[in-house]
Design an enzyme around this catalytic site. Sequence first.
Site, mmCIF file in Angstrom:
data_model
loop_
_atom_site.group_PDB
_atom_site.id
_atom_site.type_symbol
_atom_site.label_atom_id
_atom_site.label_comp_id
_atom_site.label_asym_id
_atom_site.label_seq_id
_atom_site.Cartn_x
_atom_site.Cartn_y
_atom_site.Cartn_z
ATOM 1 N N LYS A 1 34.857 40.176 33.479
ATOM 2 C CA LYS A 1 35.826 39.222 33.579
ATOM 3 C C LYS A 1 35.811 38.262 32.422
ATOM 4 O O LYS A 1 34.838 37.839 31.993
ATOM 5 C CB LYS A 1 35.721 38.310 34.913
ATOM 6 C CG LYS A 1 36.921 37.514 35.264
ATOM 7 C CD LYS A 1 36.632 36.548 36.682
ATOM 8 C CE LYS A 1 37.793 35.884 36.981
ATOM 9 N NZ LYS A 1 37.493 35.215 38.449
ATOM 10 N N SER B 1 41.508 35.620 41.470
ATOM 11 C CA SER B 1 41.580 35.465 39.736
ATOM 12 C C SER B 1 40.972 36.690 39.202
ATOM 13 O O SER B 1 41.704 37.080 37.989
ATOM 14 C CB SER B 1 41.173 34.185 39.456
ATOM 15 O OG SER B 1 39.769 34.198 39.425
ATOM 16 N N SER C 1 37.871 34.813 44.792
ATOM 17 C CA SER C 1 38.564 35.392 43.373
ATOM 18 C C SER C 1 37.971 36.809 43.276
ATOM 19 O O SER C 1 38.535 37.439 42.391
ATOM 20 C CB SER C 1 38.353 34.433 42.187
ATOM 21 O OG SER C 1 39.245 33.449 42.070
#
Lengths: 94, 504
Positions: free
Chosen positions: B86, B161, B185
């Site tokens: 990420k 996210s 997330s």
Amino acid sequence: MENEELRVTAELAEIGLSESELQSLGVAVSELVRYFATMMEADLEELEPTTHALMAHNRTRADEPSAEPEATAESLLENAPELEDRFIVIPNVL
Amino acid sequence: MSYWNRVLHDARRREAYTKFVRTQDAGLGAFLEFDPARRLDPPLAEHADPGDVSYAGSVSRARSRGAAAGGETPESALAGVPFAVKDNIAVAGFNLTCASRILEELQSPYTATAVRRMEAAGARVVGKTNLDEFGMGSSTDNSALGVTHNPYDHTRVAGGSSGGSAAAVAAGLVPVALGSDTGGSVRQPASFCGVYGLKPTYGAVSRYGLVAFASSLDVVGVCARELSPLQAVFNVIRGLDERDHTSQEPVSGPSAKVSVVGVLTGLQGLDPAVRAAYERTVEYLQGLGYALREVELSTLKYVVPAYYTIATAEASANLARYNGVRYGLRPERAENPDELVRIARDEGLGPEVKLRILLGTYVLRSGFQDQYYLRAQRIRTAIRNELARAFDNVQAILTPTVPVLPFAHGEGELTAFQQKLADIFTATASLAGIPALSVPCESTTGGLPVGMQLLAPAFAEERLFAVAGRLAEAAGERGLVARPENYPPLPDWAAAKGYELDWS
């Protein structure tokens, strides 16, 4: 929330808000602050606040540079928007 | 892992793999950067660091754990395996944008501990994945740098996210990906994309190199299509790191054995498909021989307001560092330093990030602290206590991961406020600091995946793997959730494109 309240908060947060942002963010902030107020109903007598879920104690490491520092000063300076030699340039403070 | 440790093996396979990812990701948008060659041979300096106990320690610990388990060692399981990271986790040589305009040009000068440990075990970073700006959101639509779709339905979000990480894994572009989880997330996008998503115990994995959002809640987590690589990754990345003072060695004690699973009573506001999936999973667990016990969480209704109070308060402090002075976006012109900071933040930060900074600043303002921040922290104590009492009687708890199905892009199906309310089950584990695993449990008739969340006490991740493993075993070859159509595994894609390669 009053627009004035939001302006003061934005100033504290160092965020410049346009008029349209003041409108749209004002609605969203107010909606959430009202929602946060539901916490008032909770019965929390004699409960201590939890700041960290699982931290037993503070732990420090030796104040010594790592044998092989990963991020060099040069690699950090490379990310600066404007440099003069090894100084970061900002507008005049006057 | 089958073919995965072969894909970076030689130039021909790398070429096929690179084409595969670029082709498949063109319509998906999981990656912000993809370049499998970049860290194929990391500079020696990154590995030869004898003073770095975190690095050397993780390898020897991983080895002894693997040997103790009598199976393949985690690092051999990960040798040569590509993984995605990420883009709020630092990897030298790649950008570190956090999907924000303000950091769009930022080159990461160093590498996160979790990533170093993965690479020490032989895995290799192949790219950085999209996210909601600074990890703030449930859709990845808050990314300033690209759109990520759900591989099962491109009109729907991948969740957030860590939407890019979950979508990349679900589409078969990588077997595993690292994400970050503050209030759900990793687990929420994993649920939306039909893959496993682990949020470890707070402190189990070093946060060094993870860009801070809400420091008392942030953890590095893992997405994977299968359970065994997810466990291998967790075993490699966990453990004490002197660069993160909240990191810990696992506390010994909680046994991995699960015989009684807690199920929630009085669940409200669930999508009918999620409710049906929850009830079926409960029956399934019963069929597998688990005793069930009802658990009532009276604090559940305060989870979301407490979570958003704490998370935004901490975010407003953490994000104060982005001022356009030392790095990041800087306006062309400013009369003075104050103006420079205000313009940089106004132009560089997106609306959701501004909203959360404003909220966090507001709840911390003098006069309001007791009313909001302190109160939220006392609710956090109530939630921890209630979960601790529940774990006296059950070894794990089953909840839905998300009360809703993957929703359409934009706010048409679910407003930004409703998206926040959907964090209820995931944020519960975050506030308590306990581990949680989203398990891909079934598909709806419309073909959308539904995940269920397992909770366990701190450092009892093994219990999550044990129950999830039984569920997967029972599902057999078919798996619990079918792969998304149009996203075939790499060997099938390569064969169809005329590559004559042996992946075995």
